[in-house]
Write an enzyme that holds these catalytic residues in place. Structure first.
Site, PDB file in Angstrom:
ATOM      1  N   LYS A 194       0.845  -1.194   0.000  1.00  0.00           N
ATOM      2  CA  LYS A 194       0.000   0.000   0.000  1.00  0.00           C
ATOM      3  C   LYS A 194       0.878   1.241   0.000  1.00  0.00           C
ATOM      4  CE  LYS A 194      -1.817   2.785   2.886  1.00  0.00           C
ATOM      5  NZ  LYS A 194      -1.871   4.041   2.063  1.00  0.00           N
ATOM      6  N   GLY A 247       6.920   4.877   8.483  1.00  0.00           N
ATOM      7  CA  GLY A 247       6.115   6.080   8.674  1.00  0.00           C
ATOM      8  C   GLY A 247       6.317   6.644  10.060  1.00  0.00           C
ATOM      9  N   GLU A 269       9.857   0.959  10.683  1.00  0.00           N
ATOM     10  CA  GLU A 269      10.881   1.992  10.549  1.00  0.00           C
ATOM     11  C   GLU A 269      10.156   3.310  10.738  1.00  0.00           C
ATOM     12  OE1 GLU A 269      12.663   5.003   9.455  1.00  0.00           O
ATOM     13  OE2 GLU A 269      12.555   4.271   7.392  1.00  0.00           O
ATOM     14  N   CYS A 302      13.421  10.813   7.708  1.00  0.00           N
ATOM     15  CA  CYS A 302      13.309  10.318   9.079  1.00  0.00           C
ATOM     16  C   CYS A 302      14.596  10.473   9.875  1.00  0.00           C
ATOM     17  CB  CYS A 302      12.861   8.855   9.078  1.00  0.00           C
ATOM     18  SG  CYS A 302      13.866   7.804   8.003  1.00  0.00           S
ATOM     19  N   GLU A 399       9.196  15.397  16.305  1.00  0.00           N
ATOM     20  CA  GLU A 399       9.641  15.347  14.916  1.00  0.00           C
ATOM     21  C   GLU A 399       8.801  16.298  14.073  1.00  0.00           C
ATOM     22  OE1 GLU A 399      10.894  11.914  11.766  1.00  0.00           O
ATOM     23  OE2 GLU A 399       8.940  11.692  12.720  1.00  0.00           O
TER      24      GLU A 399
END
Length: 495
Positions: A194, A247, A269, A302, A399
């Site tokens: 997806k 994500g 991750e 990230c 973040e």
């Protein structure tokens, strides 16, 4: 100069895009579609089939059939490796086309996608193709105390997990699809992928190339859709043996909760708030390195070096240097050949980043440069350098996932080790110093999955990638990723 779109790209975005299930291009069961926007303009780029639970069911059934009954499980490892290698070749043959699609859908500069994203994706398939013939078990000499004199032959088999659900992010759409698909295919699994709803186009084009490479029907299925429908259904599906997600940490928690129904294997991750540490004795290239660490891919990375720590006696110099680089960055459409930084990926991400900037101002932080939007069209944000922060500020703790760095001075090695680790994340870190012994000593103290010394954002298919703490479970790439997609079976025979 604006890059001229290839005819194949114009044709691809000009027609409604379907989903790829069991080797066929099909509409969503519901008939629904959704828009994927051009982040440089906010206008609709293409319309894509909107998958939901029923489409996930169809894709999982196809993957299960291909795994249990199809030619994939009966194919030799060598033949499987050749097909995976062919995917890498086809990616390289379509470099310009894929780079243009990535730039249009994600916003990143076309030249960056052409030079980095596409070649790295191809290299990942090439690297993983070689592992297909090297999935091995072991023989074990066992001693059974309660059976004296008995003789046994024991060995292990490393086998594919089965049907794997993979959910990828929007910051490196093609590359993250490669990171996920390459090892899953090399180890003999079948996949339902997806893509992020913000950036589905290169995953769908990749599905065409996968079919062209000769991967059998049902082995790879691509179902675009929203996270709360298609993504949630995939994570919770009882006939999926493993889910792999890249994500945010917040969504990662939801993935874990959804996977508990059948206790499927999970690899994650997730997010980061990476420290980038510049010592007094760092070479002058540390300034450009610090800028690259945060402004690469618009800060939508990230491992972005979003917490810049500089030893006190060089703090002003380094911060000023990074700010000057930020001011010089050419911002514009990713298809402009002069663009160095494109827009953020979506209106939602634009509002997220600018919300953090407003929060920083309200809490008393200072923007040395940047801090606002660029223009009145598209999702452009200025590269921003912030000082005068406190450890409890949201912009320091959370973040941001944008081109925003907070800079803080430090004095000693022991102090910076504690500050670097003062985060719930542990994905990446950077160290800049001429003293290599000091660098390695600090690298051991930092709790992060990747530590770069006198460099940043260096990736290779052979290097494992993943995080400590709330930055995830497991590793991508390298031989370590093979463990995420295999089960170990012990076999014992009495002789």
């Amino acid at each position: 100069m604006t890059v001229t779109l290839e005819r194949s790209v114009e044709e691809f975005i000009g027609a409604p895009r379907q989903m790829f299930i069991d080797g066929q291009w099909v509409n969503a069961a519901s008939g629904k579609t959704f828009e994927t926007p051009n982040p440089a303009t906010g206008e609709t780029l293409a319309r894509v089939a909107e998958g939901d639970a029923e489409d996930i069911n169809r894709a999982v059934r196809a993957a299960r059939r291909a795994f249990e009954d199809g030619p994939w499980s009966r194919m030799t490892a060598s033949a499987r490796g050749r097909l995976i290698w062919r995917i890498g070749d086809l990616i390289l043959e379509h470099t310009d086309e894929l780079a243009q699609l990535e730039s249009l859908d994600n916003g990143k500069p076309y030249l960056v996608a052409q030079a980095a994203d596409v070649p790295l994706a191809a290299d990942l398939f090439h690297y993983m193709a070689g592992w297909a013939t090297k999935i091995e078990g072991n023989t074990i000499n066992i001693s059974v105390p309660y059976m004296p004199g008995a003789n046994f032959h024991s060995y292990t088999l490393r086998e594919p997990v089965g049907v794997v659900g993979q959910i990828i992010p929007w910051n490196f759409p093609l590359l993250m699809a490669a990171w996920k698909l390459g090892p899953a295919l090399a180890t003999g699994n079948c996949v339902v992928l997806k893509p992020a709803e913000q950036t589905p186009l290169t995953a769908l084009r990749l599905a065409e190339l996968i079919a062209e490479a000769g991967i059998p029907d049902g082995v790879v299925n691509v179902v675009p859709g929203y996270g709360e429908t298609a993504g949630a259904a995939l994570a919770a599906h009882d006939d999926v043996d493993k889910v792999a997600f890249t994500g945010s940490t917040e969504v990662g928690r939801l993935i874990v909760a959804a996977a508990t129904g059948n206790l499927k294997k999970v690899s994650l991750e997730l997010g980061g708030k990476s420290p980038n540490i510049v010592f007094s004795d760092a070479q002058d290239d540390a300034v450009a390195g610090a800028a690259n660490a945060i402004f690469f891919n618009h800060g939508q990375c990230c491992v972005a070096g979003s917490r810049l720590f500089v030893q006190q006696d060089r703090f002003d110099e380094v911060v000023e240097g990074v700010a000057e680089i930020a001011k010089s960055i050419k911002i514009g459409s990713g298809l402009d050949a002069d663009t160095q930084m494109g827009p953020l990926v979506s209106d939602e991400q634009f509002r997220r980043v600018t919300g953090y900037l407003e929060s920083g101002r309200e809490e008393g932080a200072t923007a040395v440069t940047g801090g606002g939007r660029v223009g009145d069209r598209g999702y452009f944000v200025e590269p921003t350098v912030i000082t005068n922060t406190r450890p409890d500020m949201k912009i320091v703790r959370e973040e941001i996932f944008g081109p925003v760095v907070v800079a803080e001075p430090f004095s000693s090695l022991d102090e910076i080790a504690a500050e670097a680790n003062d985060t719930t994340y542990g994905l990446g870190a950077g160290i800049w110093t001429k003293d290599i012994s000091k660098a390695h000593a600090l690298a051991k103290k930092i709790r992060a999955g990747t530590v770069w010394i006198n460099c940043y954002n260096v990736f290779d298919a052979a290097l494992p990638f993943g995080g400590y703490k709330q930055s995830g479970w497991g590793r991508e790439m390298g031989h370590e990723v093979l463990e995420a997609y295999t089960e170990v079976k012990a076999v014992t025979a009495q002789l």
